[in-house]
Write a protein that holds these residues in place. Structure first.
Motif, PDB file in Angstrom:
ATOM      1  N   ARG A  91      19.298  32.272  32.807  1.00 27.22           N
ATOM      2  CA  ARG A  91      18.887  31.440  31.692  1.00 27.22           C
ATOM      3  C   ARG A  91      18.198  32.268  30.622  1.00 27.22           C
ATOM      4  NH1 ARG A  91      15.493  27.027  34.916  1.00 27.22           N
ATOM      5  NH2 ARG A  91      14.926  28.992  35.967  1.00 27.22           N
ATOM      6  N   ASN A 145      24.715  34.646  33.614  1.00 31.69           N
ATOM      7  CA  ASN A 145      24.293  33.398  34.264  1.00 31.69           C
ATOM      8  C   ASN A 145      22.780  33.260  34.411  1.00 31.69           C
ATOM      9  OD1 ASN A 145      27.007  32.615  34.577  1.00 31.69           O
ATOM     10  ND2 ASN A 145      27.143  33.696  36.542  1.00 31.69           N
ATOM     11  N   ASP A 191      25.797  34.833  41.977  1.00 29.14           N
ATOM     12  CA  ASP A 191      25.589  33.892  40.883  1.00 29.14           C
ATOM     13  C   ASP A 191      25.227  34.613  39.597  1.00 29.14           C
ATOM     14  OD1 ASP A 191      26.086  31.843  42.636  1.00 29.14           O
ATOM     15  OD2 ASP A 191      23.975  31.523  43.131  1.00 29.14           O
ATOM     16  N   MET A 192      24.365  35.622  39.729  1.00 27.59           N
ATOM     17  CA  MET A 192      23.975  36.433  38.568  1.00 27.59           C
ATOM     18  C   MET A 192      24.396  37.873  38.820  1.00 27.59           C
ATOM     19  SD  MET A 192      20.160  34.912  37.650  1.00 27.59           S
ATOM     20  CE  MET A 192      19.544  35.027  39.343  1.00 27.59           C
TER      21      MET A 192
END
Length: 298
Positions: A75, A73, A97-98
């Protein structure tokens, strides 16, 4: 072998109100990291912590960047995402999230978590030690006085308790530091203890004046301003007591040069009675002195 320049080992050290230049001693931060961490100012302490935190996160973000697509996740080619993921990992927050998605990512994350836990323990201990260290809030008069007291030439020093709590079993010492010449003609710095009329105070609440009678047994007997100047005289007041709030010993010291001794003057009274009959202490007059009405000796 790299030779360090002599000037790199020159450091200015302040002891009391005096400055000394030390040479040839390694004074890098890591030589005595704990002492340096405890003695630096709060802004410098937190500034160093912030610099360390930023540096470590940049380093681990770079390691994650070397692993390519190792963080899910994040970029593609976004160093900023890796940097903030490093912050979350180092702080052991882990928003979710990451997250690492291969062995390389998990390995670097493991190293960073270990580093973060160790760093947190060290800095938590240092902050607690700095906050819990007892300190005395004692304010000293700007000068000492030399005049008659109870019919005897007396050297006097005054200080006050700047807290509303008391200091129990307070003790004070007065030291005379001067330069002497040995029989071989070598200059030597000596320390002599000056006896006090009242070296102990059971409950130190407001102010305290120290009295050293300059009689035949005193190391400064017969010394006036010129003699003290020739000896580069220095007086040191050492205070120790048990803080009533923390229950721990506190200590503080104050130094006075021979220039700070006012001959023929006494400390002005700081105790008075108000209009309502309540005694009052005026700390603004702690350093105030006035000429002695009778003839003084020096």
């Amino acid at each position: 072998m790299i030779r360090r320049r002599q000037s790199d080992r020159d450091h200015l050290v302040r002891i009391g109100d005096r400055e000394f230049l030390t040479r040839g001693l390694d004074q890098s931060f890591w030589t005595d990291a704990f002492h340096n961490s405890m003695s630096v100012s709060w802004p410098l302490f937190f500034g160093g912590f912030a610099l360390y935190f930023l540096t470590m996160n940049l380093l681990f973000a770079f390691l994650f960047w070397l692993g390519g697509d190792c963080i899910a996740n994040a970029r593609s080619d976004s160093f900023v995402d890796l940097f903030f993921f490093s912050i979350e990992t180092l702080a052991t927050v882990g928003y979710g999230d990451m997250h690492p998605q291969n062995i390389y990512g998990h390995s670097i994350a493991t190293m960073e978590i270990f580093t973060g836990m160790s760093t947190l323990a060290v800095f938590t201990g240092l902050i607690f030690a700095r906050f819990s260290r007892p300190r005395a809030r004692v304010i000293f008069a700007d000068s000492m006085t030399f005049a008659q007291h109870d019919g005897q030439a007396t050297l006097m020093a005054r200080f006050a308790n700047a807290r509303r709590s008391s200091v129990n079993e307070a003790r004070a010492e007065l030291w005379f530091v001067y330069t002497d010449t040995t029989a071989e003609g070598v200059g030597f710095r000596r320390f002599r203890h000056l006896a006090l009329k009242q070296p102990r105070n059971p409950i130190f609440v407001f102010s305290w004046t120290l009295f050293h009678e300059v009689d035949e047994n005193s190391p400064i007997f017969g010394h006036g301003r010129e003699q003290l100047e020739a000896m580069d005289a220095y007086f040191m007041v050492v205070f120790v007591g048990l803080d009533d709030v923390s229950g721990q010993n506190v200590n503080v010291r104050q130094g006075y040069s021979w220039r700070d001794v006012k001959f023929g003057e006494v400390f002005a009274d700081i105790l008075s009675v108000g209009e309502n009959g309540v005694p009052q202490i005026d700390y603004r007059r702690l350093s105030a002195t006035e000429p002695q009405e009778t003839d003084g000796e020096d």
